[in-house]
Design a protein around this motif. Structure first.
Motif, mmCIF file in Angstrom:
data_model
loop_
_atom_site.group_PDB
_atom_site.id
_atom_site.type_symbol
_atom_site.label_atom_id
_atom_site.label_comp_id
_atom_site.label_asym_id
_atom_site.label_seq_id
_atom_site.Cartn_x
_atom_site.Cartn_y
_atom_site.Cartn_z
ATOM 1 N N THR A 188 0.981 -1.316 0.279
ATOM 2 C CA THR A 188 -0.021 0.193 -0.159
ATOM 3 C C THR A 188 0.831 0.998 0.147
ATOM 4 O OG1 THR A 188 -1.963 -1.198 1.378
ATOM 5 C CG2 THR A 188 -1.857 1.483 1.058
ATOM 6 N N SER A 189 0.608 2.189 -0.880
ATOM 7 C CA SER A 189 1.619 3.637 -1.215
ATOM 8 C C SER A 189 0.553 4.475 -1.089
ATOM 9 C CB SER A 189 2.335 3.995 -1.793
ATOM 10 O OG SER A 189 3.250 4.397 -2.377
ATOM 11 N N PRO A 190 -0.162 4.559 -0.241
ATOM 12 C CA PRO A 190 -0.944 6.181 -0.362
ATOM 13 C C PRO A 190 -0.702 7.269 -1.478
ATOM 14 C CG PRO A 190 -0.653 5.825 1.769
ATOM 15 C CD PRO A 190 -0.044 5.184 1.221
ATOM 16 N N GLU A 191 0.531 7.763 -1.346
ATOM 17 C CA GLU A 191 1.194 9.029 -1.881
ATOM 18 C C GLU A 191 0.888 8.317 -3.990
ATOM 19 O OE1 GLU A 191 4.612 6.254 -0.530
ATOM 20 O OE2 GLU A 191 2.524 7.435 0.268
ATOM 21 N N LYS A 192 0.923 7.552 -4.055
ATOM 22 C CA LYS A 192 0.592 6.909 -5.285
ATOM 23 C C LYS A 192 -0.289 6.101 -5.565
ATOM 24 C CE LYS A 192 5.755 5.583 -5.465
ATOM 25 N NZ LYS A 192 6.777 3.901 -5.472
ATOM 26 N N GLY A 193 -1.507 5.925 -4.522
ATOM 27 C CA GLY A 193 -2.462 5.525 -5.157
ATOM 28 C C GLY A 193 -2.644 4.319 -5.015
ATOM 29 N N VAL A 194 -1.990 3.078 -4.328
ATOM 30 C CA VAL A 194 -1.672 2.029 -4.540
ATOM 31 C C VAL A 194 -2.372 1.498 -3.360
ATOM 32 C CG1 VAL A 194 -0.110 -0.004 -4.911
ATOM 33 C CG2 VAL A 194 -0.006 2.110 -6.453
ATOM 34 N N TYR A 195 -3.559 0.460 -3.377
ATOM 35 C CA TYR A 195 -3.743 -0.707 -2.661
ATOM 36 C C TYR A 195 -2.880 -1.696 -2.494
ATOM 37 C CZ TYR A 195 -7.876 3.189 -1.593
ATOM 38 O OH TYR A 195 -7.970 4.017 -1.174
ATOM 39 N N GLY A 196 -3.096 -2.267 -1.450
ATOM 40 C CA GLY A 196 -2.313 -3.416 -1.330
ATOM 41 C C GLY A 196 -3.409 -4.882 -1.592
ATOM 42 N N THR A 197 -4.666 -4.824 -1.687
ATOM 43 C CA THR A 197 -6.061 -5.579 -2.652
ATOM 44 C C THR A 197 -6.506 -4.698 -2.154
ATOM 45 O OG1 THR A 197 -6.390 -7.978 -2.025
ATOM 46 C CG2 THR A 197 -6.332 -6.325 -0.119
ATOM 47 N N ALA A 198 -8.599 -6.089 -2.678
ATOM 48 C CA ALA A 198 -9.861 -4.770 -3.299
ATOM 49 C C ALA A 198 -10.266 -6.138 -2.484
ATOM 50 C CB ALA A 198 -9.520 -4.495 -4.634
ATOM 51 N N TYR A 199 -11.694 -5.424 -2.346
ATOM 52 C CA TYR A 199 -12.496 -6.437 -1.946
ATOM 53 C C TYR A 199 -13.979 -6.043 -2.630
ATOM 54 C CZ TYR A 199 -14.986 -9.842 0.892
ATOM 55 O OH TYR A 199 -15.973 -11.309 1.128
ATOM 56 N N PRO A 200 -14.407 -6.202 -3.122
ATOM 57 C CA PRO A 200 -15.964 -6.610 -3.733
ATOM 58 C C PRO A 200 -17.294 -6.275 -2.383
ATOM 59 C CG PRO A 200 -16.082 -8.228 -4.753
ATOM 60 C CD PRO A 200 -14.121 -7.806 -3.429
ATOM 61 N N GLY B 59 -22.736 -6.319 -1.760
ATOM 62 C CA GLY B 59 -23.620 -7.302 -0.742
ATOM 63 C C GLY B 59 -23.970 -8.644 -1.164
ATOM 64 N N SER B 60 -23.353 -8.613 -2.917
ATOM 65 C CA SER B 60 -24.163 -9.968 -3.347
ATOM 66 C C SER B 60 -23.199 -10.786 -3.597
ATOM 67 C CB SER B 60 -23.959 -9.469 -4.415
ATOM 68 O OG SER B 60 -23.125 -9.787 -5.148
ATOM 69 N N GLU B 61 -23.686 -11.969 -4.122
ATOM 70 C CA GLU B 61 -22.960 -13.195 -3.976
ATOM 71 C C GLU B 61 -21.637 -13.042 -4.398
ATOM 72 O OE1 GLU B 61 -21.965 -17.128 -2.359
ATOM 73 O OE2 GLU B 61 -23.342 -15.815 -2.371
ATOM 74 N N ASP B 62 -21.138 -12.157 -4.918
ATOM 75 C CA ASP B 62 -19.390 -11.860 -5.452
ATOM 76 C C ASP B 62 -19.295 -11.172 -4.007
ATOM 77 O OD1 ASP B 62 -17.767 -11.716 -7.481
ATOM 78 O OD2 ASP B 62 -18.293 -9.739 -7.562
ATOM 79 N N THR B 63 -19.622 -10.877 -3.265
ATOM 80 C CA THR B 63 -19.061 -10.355 -1.841
ATOM 81 C C THR B 63 -18.836 -11.649 -0.630
ATOM 82 O OG1 THR B 63 -19.715 -7.685 -1.801
ATOM 83 C CG2 THR B 63 -19.333 -9.499 0.073
ATOM 84 N N VAL B 64 -20.071 -12.082 -1.098
ATOM 85 C CA VAL B 64 -20.360 -13.821 0.107
ATOM 86 C C VAL B 64 -19.010 -15.168 -0.489
ATOM 87 C CG1 VAL B 64 -22.016 -14.712 1.327
ATOM 88 C CG2 VAL B 64 -22.643 -12.434 1.133
ATOM 89 N N TRP B 65 -19.027 -15.388 -1.499
ATOM 90 C CA TRP B 65 -18.116 -16.542 -1.061
ATOM 91 C C TRP B 65 -16.705 -16.167 -1.567
ATOM 92 C CZ3 TRP B 65 -16.968 -18.469 -7.429
ATOM 93 C CH2 TRP B 65 -16.254 -17.839 -8.071
ATOM 94 N N ARG B 66 -15.941 -14.754 -1.500
ATOM 95 C CA ARG B 66 -15.458 -14.795 -0.832
ATOM 96 C C ARG B 66 -15.113 -15.116 0.115
ATOM 97 N NH1 ARG B 66 -15.371 -11.855 -5.902
ATOM 98 N NH2 ARG B 66 -13.035 -11.627 -6.995
ATOM 99 N N PHE B 67 -15.859 -14.613 1.108
ATOM 100 C CA PHE B 67 -15.539 -15.017 2.409
ATOM 101 C C PHE B 67 -15.829 -16.922 2.860
ATOM 102 C CE2 PHE B 67 -17.822 -14.715 6.954
ATOM 103 C CZ PHE B 67 -17.031 -14.302 7.178
ATOM 104 N N TRP B 68 -16.869 -17.098 2.460
ATOM 105 C CA TRP B 68 -16.827 -18.918 2.701
ATOM 106 C C TRP B 68 -16.130 -19.739 2.573
ATOM 107 C CZ3 TRP B 68 -20.945 -17.623 5.235
ATOM 108 C CH2 TRP B 68 -22.443 -17.718 4.552
ATOM 109 N N PRO B 69 -14.474 -19.630 2.159
ATOM 110 C CA PRO B 69 -13.664 -20.628 2.179
ATOM 111 C C PRO B 69 -12.632 -20.188 3.893
ATOM 112 C CG PRO B 69 -13.637 -19.418 -0.034
ATOM 113 C CD PRO B 69 -14.970 -18.577 0.455
#
Length: 432
Positions: A189-201, A204-214
């Motif tokens: 993560t580098s705020p000055e470069k606008g870089v995030y280490g990762t992301a999460y959608p 509220g849909s299954e696109d969110t949830v199925w990343r949580f179940w594992p």
């Protein structure tokens, strides 16, 4: 293409499907008297995928003169396929084969027009054991096999090698933990470069949830009770998993929270996100954008790196014995390794059968899609399927809401999960 567990159309069509089941069961279309047996194939594919479908049907028709497989889009969007089939069932003009999301299995299993494929797949000649367990689980409801796998995928971590190198972070190893994942995301993560280490959608849909179940499964947790009557995800394991993401998002500021689910992959492509949890469908765009990427299995708890798969199915509808026999013979043919390679590998999808990996086409596939073999091997880590419940889409929404409240709103994790469990429990009770 995303292979997330689709649920958008289910609530609207569930009642309608149930209503037409009785009507559709009143009688099957009369057998055609003469000429080749017609097999109407609704696939919902467009462009390159549709061309592959057309070519496969043409080859089959040429070598099987007693059958005419007729590919028909049926709908230009697979999301609408259940509604389209519902209307066809009511009108007595159902296709013989249709592409169906795995999330629809519980609904489809109720219809007497859905042909039971159990006998077909249990025949040793079919090679059912050659399909991965997660595929077989998604195709079976209460002992009834309602489909044959058409597409399979799974979730792993795709990482940007250039960003890792720039930050001096070692590439992920196959035995990494979720704490390792958090530490890497913080360093990237580098705020000055606008870089995030990762992301999460966080849609509220299954696109969110199925990343949580594992993360629950890796700790021995469950989604629902064995009888499917009560929610089982409100546990210390779930709290630990969601707390990690909340800490990353709100303390480390290392997570880009994508509230419409359409930005995090383009941000990865532009070098603004270091790691994404995604499936093999994402690799084609990464290759097109000339991203230097790597793929690694999901981080784990206690050495368990279990993942989740989202298989879809070819479903057969009973239009009389001749058409049903022709349709099942065609499905047997199209899922053979040689045809599987044409349908899946040529489009950047994983093979649906293990034997396909022995073909020269698979070796070329791995060259064309670097590290895609990590996704294929990761199918061995997909040991469970999401519960085959008619109410699962609404159930999932409650969990998706809780994840969003915790990550975006800062709601205490235990509080968010407690409320989700209560709401999801009411959904299950209402569906009984």
């Amino acid at each position: 293409m995303s292979r997330a567990w689709r649920s958008g159309t289910l609530a609207a069509v569930a009642a309608g499907l149930a209503a037409v089941v009785g009507l559709a069961a009143c009688g099957a279309p009369a057998e055609e008297a003469a000429g080749p047996v017609k097999v109407v194939w609704w696939h919902g594919q467009v462009e390159t995928q549709a061309k592959v479908i057309q070519d496969l049907a043409a080859d089959y028709n040429r070598t099987h003169p007693g059958v005419q497989v007729v590919p028909a889009v049926g709908t230009t969007n697979v999301d609408d396929m259940l509604q389209k089939v519902q209307a066809a069932l009511a009108g007595g003009d159902a296709p013989d084969i249709a592409y169906m999301y795995g999330s629809w299995s519980a609904h489809l299993a109720k219809s007497p027009k859905v042909y039971d494929l159990t006998k077909l797949v249990k025949d040793p000649a079919f090679g059912w054991d050659d399909f991965w367990p997660s595929e077989r689980a998604a195709a079976e409801v209460n002992g009834k096999v309602i489909g044959v796998p058409a597409i399979v995928d799974n979730l792993a971590v795709v990482y940007n090698k250039k960003l890792f190198d720039a930050a001096g972070v070692p590439y992920p190893s196959k035995d990494w933990t979720w704490e390792d994942f958090r530490a890497a995301a913080a360093k990237l993560t580098s705020p000055e470069k606008g870089v995030y280490g990762t992301a999460y959608p966080v849609t509220g849909s299954e696109d969110t949830v199925w990343r949580f179940w594992p993360m629950l499964w890796q700790q021995g947790g469950s989604i629902v009770s064995p009888d499917g009557k009560t929610a089982a995800f409100d546990t210390p394991q779930a709290v630990q998993a969601l707390t990690l993401w909340q800490s990353m998002a709100r303390q480390d500021k290392s997570v880009y929270l994508d509230q419409n689910g359409e930005k995090f992959l383009p941000l990865f492509q532009s070098g603004k996100v270091g790691m994404v949890i995604a499936g093999p469908w994402a690799l084609l765009d990464f290759i097109d954008h000339k991203i230097s990427y790597g793929v690694q299995v999901l981080p784990g708890y206690g050495g368990n790196h279990e993942t989740i798969a989202g298989p879809d199915n070819w479903v057969v509808f009973d239009n009389g014995s001749k058409r049903t026999k022709a349709a099942t013979d065609f499905l047997t043919w199209i899922t053979r390794p040689e045809q599987d390679a044409r349908w899946t590998l040529g489009l950047g999808n994983l093979p649906v059968r293990k034997a396909t990996m022995e073909l020269p086409a698979y070796k070329q596939f791995v060259k064309d899609f670097p590290d895609v073999d990590v996704f294929t091997a990761n199918l061995d880590n997909a040991k469970q399927a999401r519960p085959a419940l008619e109410s699962y889409p609404e159930f999932s929404e409650k969990v998706g809401d809780a994840i969003g409240q915790a990550l975006i709103g800062g709601t205490p994790v235990q509080q968010a999960l407690d409320q989700a469990a209560k709401d999801a429990g009411r959904v299950l009770a209402k569906s009984r």
